[in-house]
Design a protein around this motif. Structure first.
Motif, mmCIF file in Angstrom:
data_model
loop_
_atom_site.group_PDB
_atom_site.id
_atom_site.type_symbol
_atom_site.label_atom_id
_atom_site.label_comp_id
_atom_site.label_asym_id
_atom_site.label_seq_id
_atom_site.Cartn_x
_atom_site.Cartn_y
_atom_site.Cartn_z
ATOM 1 N N ARG A 1 5.478 4.060 1.336
ATOM 2 C CA ARG A 1 5.029 2.671 1.507
ATOM 3 C C ARG A 1 4.609 2.420 2.951
ATOM 4 O O ARG A 1 5.303 2.779 3.890
ATOM 5 C CB ARG A 1 6.128 1.710 1.088
ATOM 6 C CG ARG A 1 5.668 0.250 1.028
ATOM 7 C CD ARG A 1 6.652 -0.601 0.271
ATOM 8 N NE ARG A 1 6.211 -1.984 0.153
ATOM 9 C CZ ARG A 1 6.803 -2.899 -0.608
ATOM 10 N NH1 ARG A 1 7.885 -2.566 -1.336
ATOM 11 N NH2 ARG A 1 6.338 -4.129 -0.684
ATOM 12 N N GLN A 2 3.443 1.774 3.089
ATOM 13 C CA GLN A 2 2.883 1.492 4.410
ATOM 14 C C GLN A 2 3.176 0.065 4.844
ATOM 15 O O GLN A 2 3.377 -0.828 4.006
ATOM 16 C CB GLN A 2 1.356 1.697 4.382
ATOM 17 C CG GLN A 2 0.920 3.047 3.846
ATOM 18 C CD GLN A 2 1.355 4.191 4.714
ATOM 19 O OE1 GLN A 2 0.877 4.346 5.836
ATOM 20 N NE2 GLN A 2 2.277 5.017 4.219
ATOM 21 N N ASP A 3 3.208 -0.141 6.147
ATOM 22 C CA ASP A 3 3.370 -1.489 6.681
ATOM 23 C C ASP A 3 2.082 -2.278 6.425
ATOM 24 O O ASP A 3 0.988 -1.833 6.809
ATOM 25 C CB ASP A 3 3.665 -1.440 8.179
ATOM 26 C CG ASP A 3 3.801 -2.824 8.782
ATOM 27 O OD1 ASP A 3 4.862 -3.448 8.598
ATOM 28 O OD2 ASP A 3 2.836 -3.275 9.436
ATOM 29 N N ASN B 1 -4.876 -2.742 -7.386
ATOM 30 C CA ASN B 1 -5.923 -3.571 -6.796
ATOM 31 C C ASN B 1 -7.025 -2.743 -6.162
ATOM 32 O O ASN B 1 -8.206 -3.020 -6.351
ATOM 33 C CB ASN B 1 -5.325 -4.523 -5.753
ATOM 34 C CG ASN B 1 -6.366 -5.384 -5.074
ATOM 35 O OD1 ASN B 1 -6.765 -5.103 -3.949
ATOM 36 N ND2 ASN B 1 -6.827 -6.426 -5.765
ATOM 37 N N ALA B 2 -6.669 -1.711 -5.406
ATOM 38 C CA ALA B 2 -7.676 -0.893 -4.732
ATOM 39 C C ALA B 2 -7.125 0.499 -4.499
ATOM 40 O O ALA B 2 -5.908 0.705 -4.458
ATOM 41 C CB ALA B 2 -8.083 -1.530 -3.410
ATOM 42 N N SER B 3 -8.043 1.445 -4.339
ATOM 43 C CA SER B 3 -7.638 2.807 -4.039
ATOM 44 C C SER B 3 -8.680 3.460 -3.146
ATOM 45 O O SER B 3 -9.861 3.109 -3.187
ATOM 46 C CB SER B 3 -7.454 3.628 -5.315
ATOM 47 O OG SER B 3 -8.678 3.721 -6.029
ATOM 48 N N CYS B 4 -8.230 4.409 -2.354
ATOM 49 C CA CYS B 4 -9.130 5.154 -1.483
ATOM 50 C C CYS B 4 -8.558 6.550 -1.292
ATOM 51 O O CYS B 4 -7.427 6.695 -0.807
ATOM 52 C CB CYS B 4 -9.302 4.455 -0.134
ATOM 53 S SG CYS B 4 -10.332 5.375 1.040
ATOM 54 N N THR C 1 0.852 -1.189 0.000
ATOM 55 C CA THR C 1 0.000 0.000 0.000
ATOM 56 C C THR C 1 0.887 1.237 0.000
ATOM 57 O O THR C 1 1.794 1.359 0.830
ATOM 58 C CB THR C 1 -0.935 0.022 1.226
ATOM 59 O OG1 THR C 1 -1.872 -1.063 1.135
ATOM 60 C CG2 THR C 1 -1.712 1.331 1.295
ATOM 61 N N LEU C 2 0.605 2.136 -0.920
ATOM 62 C CA LEU C 2 1.355 3.386 -1.043
ATOM 63 C C LEU C 2 0.460 4.554 -0.652
ATOM 64 O O LEU C 2 -0.736 4.564 -0.954
ATOM 65 C CB LEU C 2 1.843 3.575 -2.485
ATOM 66 C CG LEU C 2 2.693 2.448 -3.070
ATOM 67 C CD1 LEU C 2 3.030 2.747 -4.528
ATOM 68 C CD2 LEU C 2 3.966 2.247 -2.248
ATOM 69 N N LYS C 3 1.047 5.542 -0.002
ATOM 70 C CA LYS C 3 0.314 6.715 0.475
ATOM 71 C C LYS C 3 0.839 7.963 -0.232
ATOM 72 O O LYS C 3 2.043 8.182 -0.309
ATOM 73 C CB LYS C 3 0.473 6.848 1.987
ATOM 74 C CG LYS C 3 -0.178 8.077 2.604
ATOM 75 C CD LYS C 3 0.095 8.122 4.100
ATOM 76 C CE LYS C 3 -0.474 9.376 4.743
ATOM 77 N NZ LYS C 3 -0.161 9.423 6.201
ATOM 78 N N THR D 1 -5.597 12.654 0.946
ATOM 79 C CA THR D 1 -4.662 11.532 0.947
ATOM 80 C C THR D 1 -5.199 10.411 0.076
ATOM 81 O O THR D 1 -6.365 10.016 0.204
ATOM 82 C CB THR D 1 -4.434 10.993 2.374
ATOM 83 O OG1 THR D 1 -3.989 12.049 3.218
ATOM 84 C CG2 THR D 1 -3.382 9.885 2.365
ATOM 85 N N LEU D 2 -4.359 9.911 -0.801
ATOM 86 C CA LEU D 2 -4.693 8.766 -1.640
ATOM 87 C C LEU D 2 -3.928 7.547 -1.154
ATOM 88 O O LEU D 2 -2.702 7.588 -1.003
ATOM 89 C CB LEU D 2 -4.327 9.039 -3.097
ATOM 90 C CG LEU D 2 -4.451 7.846 -4.066
ATOM 91 C CD1 LEU D 2 -5.912 7.424 -4.217
ATOM 92 C CD2 LEU D 2 -3.835 8.168 -5.425
ATOM 93 N N TYR D 3 -4.650 6.477 -0.894
ATOM 94 C CA TYR D 3 -4.047 5.190 -0.558
ATOM 95 C C TYR D 3 -4.240 4.274 -1.766
ATOM 96 O O TYR D 3 -5.360 4.112 -2.263
ATOM 97 C CB TYR D 3 -4.699 4.583 0.678
ATOM 98 C CG TYR D 3 -4.479 5.393 1.935
ATOM 99 C CD1 TYR D 3 -3.357 5.183 2.731
ATOM 100 C CD2 TYR D 3 -5.387 6.383 2.313
ATOM 101 C CE1 TYR D 3 -3.148 5.940 3.881
ATOM 102 C CE2 TYR D 3 -5.180 7.146 3.454
ATOM 103 C CZ TYR D 3 -4.057 6.920 4.233
ATOM 104 O OH TYR D 3 -3.849 7.673 5.361
ATOM 105 N N LEU D 4 -3.158 3.690 -2.217
ATOM 106 C CA LEU D 4 -3.188 2.828 -3.399
ATOM 107 C C LEU D 4 -2.658 1.454 -3.009
ATOM 108 O O LEU D 4 -1.539 1.328 -2.512
ATOM 109 C CB LEU D 4 -2.315 3.419 -4.504
ATOM 110 C CG LEU D 4 -2.278 2.650 -5.829
ATOM 111 C CD1 LEU D 4 -3.612 2.779 -6.556
ATOM 112 C CD2 LEU D 4 -1.146 3.178 -6.716
#
Length: 362
Positions: free
Chosen positions: A236-238, A201-204, A176-178, A213-216
């Motif tokens: 990059r997120q944990d 795969n997904a985005s928010c 997941t990328l922020k 903020t975009l999470y990908l």
């Protein structure tokens, strides 16, 4: 035919003969989303169990009253999943309810909808007849696959008894990328990324305290995910830390949803390429721009629906805090209404199943 199914069929035949409505109920976790709930309960609790599961064939057949969590646990043991990530909205969610609601989670824009994974189904129609559609393999239907009509029908066509579903292996890699971006910037990047060979795969996208903020989320082969992370940048997120947030997005338990207060929650389905819409509040944007959740007062509802229509989409009043107001889909045009009524007459001629659940007049 086992006793629980026979009892349900008898109940349907009796209700049809008397012209008495029936309200199909699994776990009841989606009762909030209904134009109207009425009728004698027709409970699927007795229809439980995984009938067959062939991990090597990527197919599972399940009875409708089986808890969704039970099915997901069985798939996880084999390293497989329902890739469309159906929301449960409660611990009692069932497989039949999942198909009837046709709702999908964050990954829907990349992997497909519920109906894309329905291979076959058994259904009790409004005459009390047990019908079988489709099967347990991918190439088993010539012509229109009737079983897929059940996805999103909300129990208005009949009682789902059993479904066969395609499942997929869990992706070997995930990241997941922020990104800190405005809504317009996020939509622009998502559209650009969508035209590239990336394991999206997904985005928010959500705004918090004025900061967008975009999470990908990326999923796929290890090499593909790692290469995409290097190409796209972002923070990059944990995975372990962010997994509950993706689940909360799916189940609508993120703070953004809780903070709507007395405002209604609208779901807008629009083209992914649609620009920023003129809405009464900052939306939460999913599905690479294709699904936008909006909080609005009762007086703002018409403007929300008009904005969705102008963008080439439609809007659904998904949740409301007002006890005298029901969830409401976009009104049907003349052609859609004719098709919907024809389907209802064919499957449920006496109109006993969930009358008014989808639309007020059928």
């Amino acid at each position: 035919m086992d006793a629980p199914l026979a009892e349900l069929i008898d109940q349907v035949r009796t209700a049809a003969g008397a012209g008495r409505p029936l309200r199909i109920r699994g776990g009841g976790t989606k009762d909030f989303h209904a134009e109207r709930l009425q009728g004698e309960p027709l409970a699927t609790a007795g229809l439980q169990g995984i009938v067959s599961y062939e991990p090597s064939e990527l197919v599972v057949t399940v009875r409708a009253g089986t808890p969704l969590a039970e099915l997901q646990a069985a798939l996880a043991e084999q390293g497989q999943c329902l890739p469309f990530e159906p929301p449960a909205f409660g611990a009692g969610a069932t497989v039949g309810g999942m198909v009837a609601a046709g709702l999908a989670g964050p990954a829907r824009a990349s992997v497909g909808s519920v109906r894309d994974y329905v291979l076959g189904a058994q259904l009790v129609n409004g005459r009390g007849e047990l019908l079988v559609f489709g099967g347990q393999v991918m190439k088993n239907v010539a012509g229109y696959d009737v079983s897929r009509v059940l996805a999103g029908s909300w129990g208005t066509l009949g009682l789902i008894v059993e479904v066969s579903l395609k499942v997929l292996p869990v992706a070997p890699a995930e990241a997941t990328l922020k990104f800190e971006l405005s809504q317009a910037e996020a939509l622009q990047r998502l559209n650009a990324w969508g035209g590239q060979p990336l394991p999206l795969n997904a985005s928010c996208w959500v705004a918090d305290a004025g900061v967008g903020t975009l999470y990908l989320r990326l999923r796929g082969a290890v090499a593909a995910v790692e290469a995409a992370c290097r190409t796209l940048g972002g923070e990059r997120q944990d995975n372990a830390a962010v997994a509950p947030d993706w689940a909360a997005c799916r189940e609508q338990t993120l703070p953004w949803f809780a903070e709507r207060g007395e405002r209604d929650l609208w779901r807008l389905s629009v083209p992914q390429t649609a620009p920023v819409l003129d809405l009464p509040d900052s939306p939460l944007v999913e599905w690479h721009g294709g699904q936008r959740w909006v909080r609005a007062t009762a007086a703002e509802g018409a403007a929300v629906r008009a904005a969705a229509t102008a963008a080439g989409g439609h809007a659904t009043l998904f949740r409301t805090a007002r006890p005298d107001v029901a969830a409401r889909l976009q009104p049907l045009d003349a052609v859609q209404a004719r098709i919907q009524r024809a389907l209802k007459r064919e499957f449920d001629p006496a109109g006993v199943f969930n009358p008014g659940r989808l639309y007020p007049d059928f």
